[in-house]
Scaffold this motif. Structure first.
Motif, short mmCIF file in Angstrom:
data_model
loop_
_atom_site.label_atom_id
_atom_site.label_comp_id
_atom_site.label_asym_id
_atom_site.label_seq_id
_atom_site.Cartn_x
_atom_site.Cartn_y
_atom_site.Cartn_z
N UNK A 54 0.83 -1.21 0.00
CA UNK A 54 0.00 0.00 0.00
C UNK A 54 0.86 1.26 0.00
N UNK A 55 2.08 1.15 -0.55
CA UNK A 55 2.96 2.31 -0.70
C UNK A 55 3.77 2.15 -1.98
N UNK A 56 4.36 3.25 -2.41
CA UNK A 56 5.15 3.24 -3.63
C UNK A 56 6.49 3.91 -3.33
N UNK A 57 7.57 3.29 -3.76
CA UNK A 57 8.89 3.89 -3.64
C UNK A 57 9.20 4.61 -4.95
N UNK A 58 9.63 5.87 -4.83
CA UNK A 58 9.82 6.71 -6.01
C UNK A 58 11.18 7.40 -5.92
N UNK A 59 11.95 7.37 -7.02
CA UNK A 59 13.21 8.13 -7.06
C UNK A 59 12.92 9.47 -7.72
N UNK A 60 13.33 10.54 -7.03
CA UNK A 60 12.95 11.89 -7.43
C UNK A 60 14.18 12.78 -7.55
N UNK A 61 14.21 13.63 -8.56
CA UNK A 61 15.28 14.60 -8.72
C UNK A 61 15.24 15.59 -7.54
N UNK A 62 16.41 15.86 -6.95
CA UNK A 62 16.50 16.77 -5.80
C UNK A 62 15.50 16.37 -4.72
N UNK A 63 15.53 15.08 -4.35
CA UNK A 63 14.47 14.53 -3.49
C UNK A 63 14.38 15.21 -2.14
N UNK A 64 15.49 15.60 -1.54
CA UNK A 64 15.44 16.24 -0.22
C UNK A 64 14.71 17.58 -0.29
N UNK A 65 14.99 18.34 -1.35
CA UNK A 65 14.30 19.64 -1.53
C UNK A 65 12.82 19.42 -1.81
N UNK A 91 16.33 8.48 1.85
CA UNK A 91 17.68 8.77 1.36
C UNK A 91 18.79 8.09 2.14
N UNK A 92 18.59 7.91 3.44
CA UNK A 92 19.67 7.38 4.28
C UNK A 92 19.75 5.85 4.24
N UNK A 93 18.78 5.21 3.63
CA UNK A 93 18.81 3.75 3.53
C UNK A 93 19.80 3.32 2.44
N UNK A 94 20.51 2.21 2.63
CA UNK A 94 21.44 1.73 1.60
C UNK A 94 20.75 1.55 0.26
N UNK A 95 21.36 2.06 -0.78
CA UNK A 95 20.90 1.95 -2.18
C UNK A 95 19.63 2.74 -2.50
N UNK A 96 19.16 3.58 -1.56
CA UNK A 96 17.92 4.32 -1.80
C UNK A 96 18.14 5.83 -1.90
N UNK A 97 19.30 6.25 -2.35
CA UNK A 97 19.52 7.70 -2.48
C UNK A 97 18.52 8.27 -3.49
N UNK A 98 17.96 9.41 -3.13
CA UNK A 98 16.98 10.07 -4.00
C UNK A 98 15.59 9.50 -3.91
N UNK A 99 15.36 8.57 -2.97
CA UNK A 99 14.05 7.89 -2.90
C UNK A 99 13.14 8.44 -1.80
N UNK A 100 11.89 8.60 -2.14
CA UNK A 100 10.84 8.91 -1.17
C UNK A 100 9.80 7.79 -1.24
N UNK A 101 9.20 7.50 -0.09
CA UNK A 101 8.14 6.48 -0.05
C UNK A 101 6.81 7.19 0.15
N UNK A 102 5.85 6.83 -0.67
CA UNK A 102 4.53 7.48 -0.64
C UNK A 102 3.47 6.43 -0.31
#
Length: 353
Positions: free
Chosen positions: A295-306, A322-333
């Motif tokens: 029931x969630x989606x992992x998404x890689x986003x440009x300038x994800x922190x901003x 972002x802090x998880x291994x191999x998940x830089x730029x990723x947000x979970x929705x």
């Protein structure tokens, strides 16, 4: 000596699990905790609050056993699946001697529970497709008593290959407990390992009412295992893990009408997930939308922190990975209501790449 110095050294150094509520935020679109987006109404029927509850409430155990296709002797109910994670370490791991193992990126409570109890934890990073590195696990097994495998995995959303799980179970037979964390299994019930319990005496399955059953606030989870394992966990669980109101509502949620209602909610979330995935794939700042069985989606986003901060300031609270291994730029929705999804789509579409 200060109070701080009186505490155990590992507790002084412990970083607590950063739950969605602990991270805070002032929002009206909460999509960071994988909850069901709307409250489901229940009425309390038990009024015997002057008495201690049963340790393992009969109606809850029997209803869950029926739902999960196991016997009541194979079910333990606890304060969320999180308590189940901890009980397994307490029952099977000698502090300072044994270890637990898991494969990041994955759920953060495995490490926190081990650290709290003073048990070593080892990590074998997942492969590029977030599947198990079986050779890496085999090379790290010495002294490991409990292995946690989240499937479908949080936060990546994919199912662990069943054949790999069979290899892992064969590899650990007579050596370690393998724990399949199935917190999100209602969204892909065909992937459950519950049918394997008779084949593997060391297999343990964790479940929860927090997600598809829309009862995150109830704090009610289950451990499914062979009777020998359940009997050991019964030795270390608190005398009254479930309050009477919790047991009352859990039993109702697990009734036949309650399970039918849950399945309708699941279908609604799956439909909304598909719509959200399709919309996200057309947004300029979205680089990649990963397949999900949850029931969630992992998404890689440009300038994800901003972008995360921008949406946070608009009251749309996502989960930064972002802090998880191999998940830089990723947000979970988390998949929310149609209106919440639209808020996310509009906010992300307005972001300048």
């Amino acid at each position: 000596m200060s109070i701080e110095e009186l505490a155990r050294a590992n507790v002084r150094e412990l970083v607590p699990y950063q739950s969605a509520r602990r991270l805070g935020g002032k929002g009206d679109v909460w999509l960071n905790a994988n909850e069901y987006p709307q409250a489901v109404e229940f009425q309390l029927t038990a009024q015997t609050l002057n008495r201690y509850p049963e340790c393992q409430p009969k109606a809850v155990i029997e209803n869950y056993a029926r739902y999960a296709s196991v016997t009541p002797q194979q079910v333990l109910v606890s304060r969320g699946a999180d308590e189940g994670i901890e009980l397994l370490i307490r029952a099977f791991c000698e502090p300072g001697q044994d270890a637990v193992l898991f494969c990041p990126p994955t759920y953060g409570m495995y490490s926190v529970s081990a650290e709290t109890i003073g048990v070593e934890y080892r990590t074998v990073p997942a492969l590029e497709d977030w599947q198990l590195d079986l050779q890496g696990i085999a090379d790290t097994l010495d002294g490991v008593k409990v292995i946690y495998v989240c499937s479908p995995n949080n936060p990546t959303g994919q199912i662990i290959n069943p054949q790999d799980l069979r290899v892992l179970l064969e590899m650990t037979r007579g050596k370690a407990i393998v724990v399949a964390d199935e917190a999100y299994i209602e969204f892909c019930p065909q992937a459950s390992l519950v049918g394997w319990l008779s084949e593997y005496p060391h297999l343990v399955i964790l479940r929860t009412l927090s997600k598809a059953f829309a009862l995150a606030g109830l704090r009610c989870g289950f451990t499914l295992a062979n009777e020998e394992v359940i009997n050991l966990l019964m030795k270390v669980i608190a005398p009254y893990p479930l309050s009477t109101p919790v047991a009352d509502i859990a039993a109702q949620a697990l009734s036949t009408p309650g399970i039918l209602a849950m399945r309708e909610r699941v279908q609604q979330i799956l439909d909304e997930r598909q719509r959200l995935v399709e919309a996200l794939q057309n947004i300029p700042c979205v680089e990649q939308v990963f397949p999900s069985e949850t029931n969630y989606i992992l998404v890689r986003i440009t300038a994800s922190s901003a972008v995360f901060k921008s949406l946070w300031d608009q009251g749309i609270i996502l989960r930064d990975q972002n802090k998880q291994p191999s998940l830089s730029g990723c947000l979970r929705i988390t998949v929310g209501t149609r209106e919440e999804s639209q808020r996310v789509i509009d906010a992300l579409s307005a972001e300048k790449v």
